[in-house]
Design a protein around this motif. Structure first.
Motif, PDB file in Angstrom:
ATOM      1  N   ARG A  37       0.824  -1.220   0.000  1.00 59.89           N
ATOM      2  CA  ARG A  37       0.000   0.000   0.000  1.00 59.89           C
ATOM      3  C   ARG A  37       0.859   1.271   0.000  1.00 59.89           C
ATOM      4  N   GLY A  38       2.027   1.157  -0.565  1.00 58.92           N
ATOM      5  CA  GLY A  38       2.902   2.308  -0.689  1.00 58.92           C
ATOM      6  C   GLY A  38       2.443   3.258  -1.787  1.00 58.92           C
ATOM      7  N   ILE A  39       3.156   4.360  -1.931  1.00 62.59           N
ATOM      8  CA  ILE A  39       2.807   5.401  -2.899  1.00 62.59           C
ATOM      9  C   ILE A  39       3.636   5.230  -4.177  1.00 62.59           C
ATOM     10  N   TRP A  40       2.975   5.407  -5.318  1.00 61.66           N
ATOM     11  CA  TRP A  40       3.662   5.466  -6.601  1.00 61.66           C
ATOM     12  C   TRP A  40       3.118   6.652  -7.387  1.00 61.66           C
ATOM     13  N   ARG A 111       5.576  16.954   0.268  1.00 61.33           N
ATOM     14  CA  ARG A 111       5.258  15.987   1.328  1.00 61.33           C
ATOM     15  C   ARG A 111       3.930  15.298   1.053  1.00 61.33           C
ATOM     16  N   ARG A 112       2.950  16.047   0.559  1.00 65.96           N
ATOM     17  CA  ARG A 112       1.657  15.438   0.236  1.00 65.96           C
ATOM     18  C   ARG A 112       1.818  14.404  -0.880  1.00 65.96           C
ATOM     19  N   LEU A 113       2.570  14.765  -1.917  1.00 65.03           N
ATOM     20  CA  LEU A 113       2.782  13.828  -3.021  1.00 65.03           C
ATOM     21  C   LEU A 113       3.550  12.588  -2.570  1.00 65.03           C
ATOM     22  N   ALA A 114       4.372  12.736  -1.527  1.00 62.11           N
ATOM     23  CA  ALA A 114       5.198  11.624  -1.078  1.00 62.11           C
ATOM     24  C   ALA A 114       4.466  10.688  -0.130  1.00 62.11           C
ATOM     25  N   THR A 115       3.348  11.128   0.425  1.00 65.45           N
ATOM     26  CA  THR A 115       2.732  10.346   1.507  1.00 65.45           C
ATOM     27  C   THR A 115       1.271   9.981   1.296  1.00 65.45           C
TER      28      THR A 115
END
Length: 299
Positions: A37-40, A111-115
């Motif tokens: 469920r990580g971010i891509w 930070r929003r895009l990373a998390t």
């Protein structure tokens, strides 16, 4: 990049088609499960070409053979082919990879895009996506939003503006926590004349110009407002500075499914707009419309 969108992985679903195209079905499934469920990310350039961006830790030397990719700052960008990879390398070389100091707005957007699921855009991307609606979005040429789904509602929070975020002041206070707007004590309750029927769409704001200034400045719109309806530059500015409520209302008339209603509350007294209203009334009369008294005047 003109547009960057962050997605959250979901191993319970199949990999996105973009993953299958870049990696092949077998490798895409393996990497998708490893992401959990990580971010891509997916990013688009001005020519519409997209790049798949993943955490560098997701790929090892055995999985990168034959791929067009570029490692940068803990990420891996996977291009459609060697040509587009070369174009990306040239862009990165032209801008340099210095460690400049981002202002709070830029840093918060990163930070929003990373998390979390998020999106950031620039004017070229917005114009391409919005098409004929782009004149209504001139004040939102740059934007960064965090997205989330609550039951059957899509909610978003963030910032939009007509200037690049690099011009934001360095002492700007930027809230980090996602807050769902509470509409009950806002502008909606301060403006008079609430519509009784449940609207299909409501847009409210402190200034109509935020929505329509670019459209009203176009010659195709400006000239009829002046020559046919009597709204000169001064009157137009008064209306564009006014608080507004724009609603799309359902209609029982079988010929039309909905009606568009715009309500304005100009700060100036009615005398300053009286001449324009008289011209407007005369024009309506010539069209065969009848005047009905009610809350205000309805034609």
């Amino acid at each position: 990049m003109q547009l960057v969108q962050a997605f959250q992985g979901n191993p319970d679903r199949s990999p996105p088609q973009l993953w299958n195209r870049r990696f092949g079905i077998k490798l895409a499934l393996s990497l998708w499960r490893r992401l959990d469920r990580g971010i891509w990310w997916q990013a688009w350039t001005a020519d519409g070409q997209s790049y798949l961006v993943l955490p560098q830790s997701l790929l090892d030397s055995t999985t990168t053979s034959g791929l067009s990719l570029r490692r940068i700052d803990g990420l891996v960008s996977v291009s459609a082919d060697a040509l587009h990879q070369k174009q990306l390398d040239q862009r990165l070389a032209s801008i340099g990879l210095g460690t400049g100091h981002a202002n709070p707005l830029q840093a918060s957007c990163v930070r929003r895009l990373a998390t979390a699921p998020s999106v950031q855009w620039k004017p070229d991307a917005l114009a391409r996506l919005s098409g004929a609606l782009s004149p209504l979005l001139q004040q939102a040429g740059y934007g960064c939003l965090t997205l989330r789904i609550q039951t059957n509602h899509l909610q978003w929070q963030g910032w939009v503006g007509s200037r690049d975020f690099t011009s934001a002041p360095h002492n700007l206070l930027v809230p980090e926590r996602f807050q769902v707007p509470d509409l009950s004590p806002g502008l909606s309750d301060r403006l008079p004349g609430k519509t009784r029927s449940s609207p299909l769409l409501t847009i409210e704001g402190q200034s109509l110009g935020t929505l329509l200034s670019a459209l009203a400045s176009r010659q195709l719109v400006r000239e009829p407002l002046e020559q046919t309806y009597g709204f000169k530059a001064i009157q137009r500015q008064q209306l564009l500075k006014a608080p507004f409520r724009l609603q799309l209302l359902p209609q029982s008339n079988p010929e039309f499914q909905a009606a568009l209603q715009l309500q304005l509350w100009p700060a100036a007294g009615p005398d300053s707009l009286q001449a324009s209203f008289k011209v407007l009334q005369s024009h309506f009369s010539q069209l065969g419309l009848r005047q009905a008294k009610g809350e205000g005047v309805v034609w």
